[in-house]
Write a protein that holds these residues in place. Sequence first.
Motif, PDB file in Angstrom:
ATOM      1  N   ASP A  57      34.045  59.459  -0.751  1.00 50.13           N
ATOM      2  CA  ASP A  57      33.555  60.781  -1.147  1.00 50.13           C
ATOM      3  C   ASP A  57      34.715  61.735  -1.456  1.00 50.13           C
ATOM      4  O   ASP A  57      34.729  62.901  -1.016  1.00 50.13           O
ATOM      5  CB  ASP A  57      32.648  61.383  -0.067  1.00 50.13           C
ATOM      6  CG  ASP A  57      31.266  60.729  -0.040  1.00 50.13           C
ATOM      7  OD1 ASP A  57      30.898  60.080  -1.039  1.00 50.13           O
ATOM      8  OD2 ASP A  57      30.578  60.867   0.983  1.00 50.13           O
ATOM      9  N   LEU A  67      32.486  52.678   9.481  1.00 46.93           N
ATOM     10  CA  LEU A  67      31.451  51.671   9.680  1.00 46.93           C
ATOM     11  C   LEU A  67      30.840  51.391   8.308  1.00 46.93           C
ATOM     12  O   LEU A  67      30.284  52.292   7.677  1.00 46.93           O
ATOM     13  CB  LEU A  67      30.399  52.206  10.665  1.00 46.93           C
ATOM     14  CG  LEU A  67      29.297  51.239  11.088  1.00 46.93           C
ATOM     15  CD1 LEU A  67      29.862  50.100  11.929  1.00 46.93           C
ATOM     16  CD2 LEU A  67      28.218  51.975  11.868  1.00 46.93           C
ATOM     17  N   SER A  70      27.521  52.602   7.221  1.00 45.63           N
ATOM     18  CA  SER A  70      27.370  54.054   7.137  1.00 45.63           C
ATOM     19  C   SER A  70      27.929  54.598   5.822  1.00 45.63           C
ATOM     20  O   SER A  70      27.779  55.781   5.519  1.00 45.63           O
ATOM     21  CB  SER A  70      28.059  54.746   8.317  1.00 45.63           C
ATOM     22  OG  SER A  70      29.462  54.802   8.135  1.00 45.63           O
ATOM     23  N   ARG A  74      27.446  56.493  -0.434  1.00 48.35           N
ATOM     24  CA  ARG A  74      28.629  57.327  -0.644  1.00 48.35           C
ATOM     25  C   ARG A  74      29.526  56.661  -1.690  1.00 48.35           C
ATOM     26  O   ARG A  74      29.385  55.479  -1.968  1.00 48.35           O
ATOM     27  CB  ARG A  74      29.363  57.523   0.693  1.00 48.35           C
ATOM     28  CG  ARG A  74      28.427  58.099   1.756  1.00 48.35           C
ATOM     29  CD  ARG A  74      29.010  58.060   3.156  1.00 48.35           C
ATOM     30  NE  ARG A  74      30.030  59.073   3.349  1.00 48.35           N
ATOM     31  CZ  ARG A  74      30.765  59.174   4.476  1.00 48.35           C
ATOM     32  NH1 ARG A  74      30.591  58.313   5.461  1.00 48.35           N
ATOM     33  NH2 ARG A  74      31.658  60.119   4.602  1.00 48.35           N
TER      34      ARG A  74
ATOM     35  N   LEU B  25      27.065  58.580  15.437  1.00 50.54           N
ATOM     36  CA  LEU B  25      28.369  58.367  14.809  1.00 50.54           C
ATOM     37  C   LEU B  25      28.698  59.520  13.881  1.00 50.54           C
ATOM     38  O   LEU B  25      27.901  59.907  13.040  1.00 50.54           O
ATOM     39  CB  LEU B  25      28.326  57.059  14.009  1.00 50.54           C
ATOM     40  CG  LEU B  25      29.597  56.657  13.264  1.00 50.54           C
ATOM     41  CD1 LEU B  25      30.726  56.371  14.245  1.00 50.54           C
ATOM     42  CD2 LEU B  25      29.332  55.428  12.403  1.00 50.54           C
ATOM     43  N   SER B  47      24.284  57.317  11.916  1.00 48.94           N
ATOM     44  CA  SER B  47      25.452  57.945  11.288  1.00 48.94           C
ATOM     45  C   SER B  47      25.078  59.338  10.801  1.00 48.94           C
ATOM     46  O   SER B  47      24.127  59.504  10.037  1.00 48.94           O
ATOM     47  CB  SER B  47      25.934  57.099  10.108  1.00 48.94           C
ATOM     48  OG  SER B  47      26.876  57.849   9.359  1.00 48.94           O
ATOM     49  N   ALA B  49      27.150  61.245   9.099  1.00 48.03           N
ATOM     50  CA  ALA B  49      28.131  61.628   8.072  1.00 48.03           C
ATOM     51  C   ALA B  49      27.494  62.234   6.833  1.00 48.03           C
ATOM     52  O   ALA B  49      28.143  62.979   6.105  1.00 48.03           O
ATOM     53  CB  ALA B  49      28.971  60.412   7.687  1.00 48.03           C
ATOM     54  N   ARG B  50      26.238  61.909   6.563  1.00 47.05           N
ATOM     55  CA  ARG B  50      25.612  62.426   5.335  1.00 47.05           C
ATOM     56  C   ARG B  50      24.663  63.598   5.589  1.00 47.05           C
ATOM     57  O   ARG B  50      23.936  64.002   4.686  1.00 47.05           O
ATOM     58  CB  ARG B  50      24.879  61.289   4.620  1.00 47.05           C
ATOM     59  CG  ARG B  50      25.845  60.207   4.110  1.00 47.05           C
ATOM     60  CD  ARG B  50      25.099  59.028   3.532  1.00 47.05           C
ATOM     61  NE  ARG B  50      24.364  59.389   2.328  1.00 47.05           N
ATOM     62  CZ  ARG B  50      23.379  58.667   1.826  1.00 47.05           C
ATOM     63  NH1 ARG B  50      22.999  57.556   2.432  1.00 47.05           N
ATOM     64  NH2 ARG B  50      22.756  59.052   0.733  1.00 47.05           N
TER      65      ARG B  50
END
Lengths: 162, 275
Positions: A57, A67, A70, A74, B25, B47, B49-50
């Motif tokens: 990103d 990970l 995850s 992206r 996470l 996760s 992250a988003r």
Amino acid sequence: MSNNEIYTLTVNGRDHHVKDAWVGESLLYVLRERLAMPGAKGACEQGECGSCTVILDGKAVCSCLVLAASAAGREIATVEGLNPDGSLTDVQQAFIEEGAVQCGFCTPGLVVAVHKLLEENPSPAAVEVKEALSGNICRCTGYGRIFAAVDAVVAVRKSGSR
Amino acid sequence: MAVMTPTRLDDALEMAAGNPDAHLLSGGTDFMVEVNFNHRKPVDVISLARVDELRQWSEDRGAGTIFVGAGVVYAEMEKGPLSALLPALAEAARTVGSPQIRAAGTLGGNLGTCSPAGDGLPVLSALDAQVHLASTGGTRTVPFSAFMTGPKKNDRRPGEIITGVTIPTGDDFQGYSKVGVRNAMVISIASACLSVRDGRVRVALGSVGPVIIRATAAEEWVSSVPVVDASVALEFGERVATESRPIDDHRSTAAYRRHAVSVISRRLLERSNDR
């Protein structure tokens, strides 16, 4: 709720399906062992050496600390994708010309980090180059030739003759 | 075994409620080291992250506070407008790992891991930050001093997600200092954050106890001293050190940590005085 045991990674603009993967696999492992992209190197596996640096990103990160599952959804860019036709970038060419490559293990991570640095800061001060590359460890060169390569790229890009 | 990648906080909260044992996470810079070395076998992972809602920060000038979302990365604290508003947090962020680590690691992750060596934590302690948690049952707010309960232990309950922190602004001075074995890519062996507001000094210590320690007796003493000179700063450092509770471990000795924390506390006080 999305279950990502089968997931899709977008690497260098292309979708790759990852199947039958263990949930704990790092992005570094998946790139190298499942997607046949061995450009990012694995060494410390704890984010200290930077040899696994990729762009996630738009940010340079250690792929060993991502990970893989995850990273679905992206944008991932690796050293393989710097020049889509596979030719050398100006940074890679400068590394060769300045002798910034010895054993070569850290080189892909450094090349990715240098591209990222110069994209954000086209004419970095020496201290800014050192700071930007402080997460990439080279045990051969002593860094002098790496910094010379960065300077060479900056000079060429400034002169417009890239 | 599953990795869930929600993009909305509400969805993440539903997932956490449905699977309270799932690992939350964030940047992965702590978690993946444990996984890579087989110290942790993840089962279910959520996760964050988003989840863009967690990656925001905002200033409330009326209330005199800044909200920093749990997903804000160190790179964003280190430079730019947030660094001007919270200089101690910027100084702490600057010492975290490498640029790659700072591009991934988050303040919420620092709170989730809650290591006594977490670089952001002395800042949250010294600045009296409030930690915000959410679950499908609602939200609650805990002072940082009550949030961290032990080494890698905190007050987060199963099903809860750390959403961010609120930090008061308006300090006359704030600074952060850290000692490690070298100048980059290093885990702290002693750290301190000091802030001054209306003549009141607050100092919080990292890596010298099971939790982040506020040297409250030294704070009281120095806040009552009318003029801070070199001898006051020296005594302040010594008093701070007596309130630390360091141990010998693979990274350093208790004796050195006590010495280091005395020196960096003295220097931070001197810096606040020189401003």
